[in-house]
Design an enzyme around this catalytic site. Structure first.
Site, mmCIF file in Angstrom:
data_model
loop_
_atom_site.group_PDB
_atom_site.id
_atom_site.type_symbol
_atom_site.label_atom_id
_atom_site.label_comp_id
_atom_site.label_asym_id
_atom_site.label_seq_id
_atom_site.Cartn_x
_atom_site.Cartn_y
_atom_site.Cartn_z
ATOM 1 N N CYS A 1 0.856 -1.268 -0.077
ATOM 2 C CA CYS A 1 0.041 -0.104 -0.186
ATOM 3 C C CYS A 1 0.850 1.161 0.097
ATOM 4 C CB CYS A 1 -0.925 -0.052 1.172
ATOM 5 S SG CYS A 1 -2.124 1.434 1.190
ATOM 6 N N CYS B 1 -0.580 3.857 1.986
ATOM 7 C CA CYS B 1 -0.366 4.189 3.457
ATOM 8 C C CYS B 1 1.268 4.179 3.970
ATOM 9 C CB CYS B 1 -0.720 2.551 4.121
ATOM 10 S SG CYS B 1 -2.106 1.892 3.285
ATOM 11 N N ASP B 2 2.107 3.644 3.303
ATOM 12 C CA ASP B 2 3.353 3.654 3.523
ATOM 13 C C ASP B 2 4.511 4.674 2.828
ATOM 14 O OD1 ASP B 2 2.604 1.778 5.598
ATOM 15 O OD2 ASP B 2 3.060 0.329 4.403
#
Ligand code: NDP
Length: 334
Positions: free
Chosen positions: A156, A159-160
């Site tokens: 992701c 997300c990261d």
């Protein structure tokens, strides 16, 4: 290790599974325990639906496999995926959600109340069912991928990606997700390698053009990943160029992050005999609602959303599912 141990929640607080009986009738059954499931549980519990939740294969959902979460509103200093799920679970349990271990192994939505079997033995008869079983990111299946999950390997970018600002990363995949993730990472990172196994991208034309125009994205066509390496964290990857051809060669790239974007599998198989899905298996919902094709069955989160796939959007649809269930039950009983 059990997630409750990981999440440091006692089994008492979780009201775990010992209460199972051979058959039980509930007003609202929630299947799955990611942000969508827990948010549905919070709303359903506060609406006096006495929700019973079965946590599923991965209690806490996909977020428990990520490390830092900095984009969930309200956590101004960031949190971890596990802590976020722990907080959501506590909130759901506080209002009376009965959160249990167990996996839905079979359903029968042909008549009302709906029937759901847990772990092939416990039968739950439910007036309403909220499906929040999420999706599972596909991985390549390499041993080294497992080893560096959370230490440089992620599925992701949204997300990261932030943790790789100014660094070099690689994205695997040639579809729209891979193109989108490469472009997103391109806006943060110094360099992005896009590792594509075919000699062309499958992504839509417009995404292909954007990737081509991005100065810091290098597309490595006809490359497959052999392994990721590093001392505790990802430091590089070994790739095979033109695998199986006479001119096959090994290529090495130095990277800090390795992002998988080879698709997700929605966890909808058990419902498919009754519930409509699209070709990729995502549950179809009616308009902007969470109603499925079966009356009294609602779907929320990544099992019905192939587009946004964020914890906060999953939570939003979880809220919608609980409200839809409450209104549907209310109309039925009035
Ligand atoms: P796709 O299935 O479209 O693409 C997956 C990609 O991963 C393909 O390029 C595939 O290669 C590659 N791949 C699969 N397995 C492997 C493997 N083992 N090794 C290397 N490469 C592999 O998935 P997406 O998640 O990209 O998209 C899913 C759907 O969602 C699509 O319909 C897409 O259009 C849509 N979508 C739309 C977006 C938008 O409109 N903004 C954004 C994101 C997704 P190969 O081509 O060789 O099979």
């Amino acid at each position: 290790m059990s997630l409750f141990k990981k999440m440091d929640i006692s089994d008492n607080e979780a009201k775990a599974s010992n209460q199972d009986t051979a058959s039980e009738h509930v007003k609202c059954l929630i299947i799955g325990s990611g942000p969508a499931g827990y948010t549905a549980a919070i709303y359903a519990a506060r609406a006096n639906l006495s929700p019973v939740m079965y946590q599923g294969i991965q209690p806490g959902g996909q977020l428990t496999t990520t490390t830092e979460v900095e984009n969930f509103p309200g956590y101004h200093e960031g949190t971890t995926g596990t802590e976020l799920m722990e907080d959501l679970q506590k909130q759901a349990v506080r209002f009376g959600t009965d959160s249990r271990w167990g996996i839905a192994t079979k359903v029968d939505f042909s008549s009302h109340p709906h029937k759901v079997w847990i772990d092939d033995k416990t039968l739950i008869e439910a007036d309403s069912v909220i499906i929040a079983t999420g999706a599972t990111a596909k991985y390549l299946g390499m041993e080294s991928e497992e080893k560096y999950k959370g230490s440089g390997v992620s599925a992701c970018a949204t997300c990261d990606g932030f943790f790789y600002r100014g660094k070099d990363v690689a994205v695997v995949g040639g579809g729209d997700t891979a193109a989108e993730e490469a472009l997103y990472l391109g806006s943060l990172c110094k360099k992005v390698y896009l590792i594509v196994r075919k000699p062309f991208l499958r992504a839509s034309k417009i995404m292909q053009e954007r990737v081509e125009k991005a100065a810091n994205i290098e597309v490595l066509f006809e490359h497959n990943t052999k392994e990721i390496y590093g001392d505790g964290v990802v430091e590089g990857a070994k790739l095979i160029k033109r695998k199986g051809e006479s001119d096959e060669t090994e290529v090495e790239i130095k990277i800090d992050g390795f992002f998988l974007a080879i698709g997700h599998t929605p966890n909808s198989d058990v419902f498919k005999p009754f519930i409509d899905t699209n070709e990729a298996g995502y549950i179809s919902t009616k308009g902007a609602s969470t109603h499925t094709n079966i009356e009294g069955v609602f779907a929320c989160g990544d099992v019905m959303d192939s587009t946004y796939r964020q914890a906060v959007t999953a939570a939003g649809t979880g809220c919608k599912a609980a409200i839809d269930a409450e209104r549907w039950l209310g109309a039925r009983n009035s």
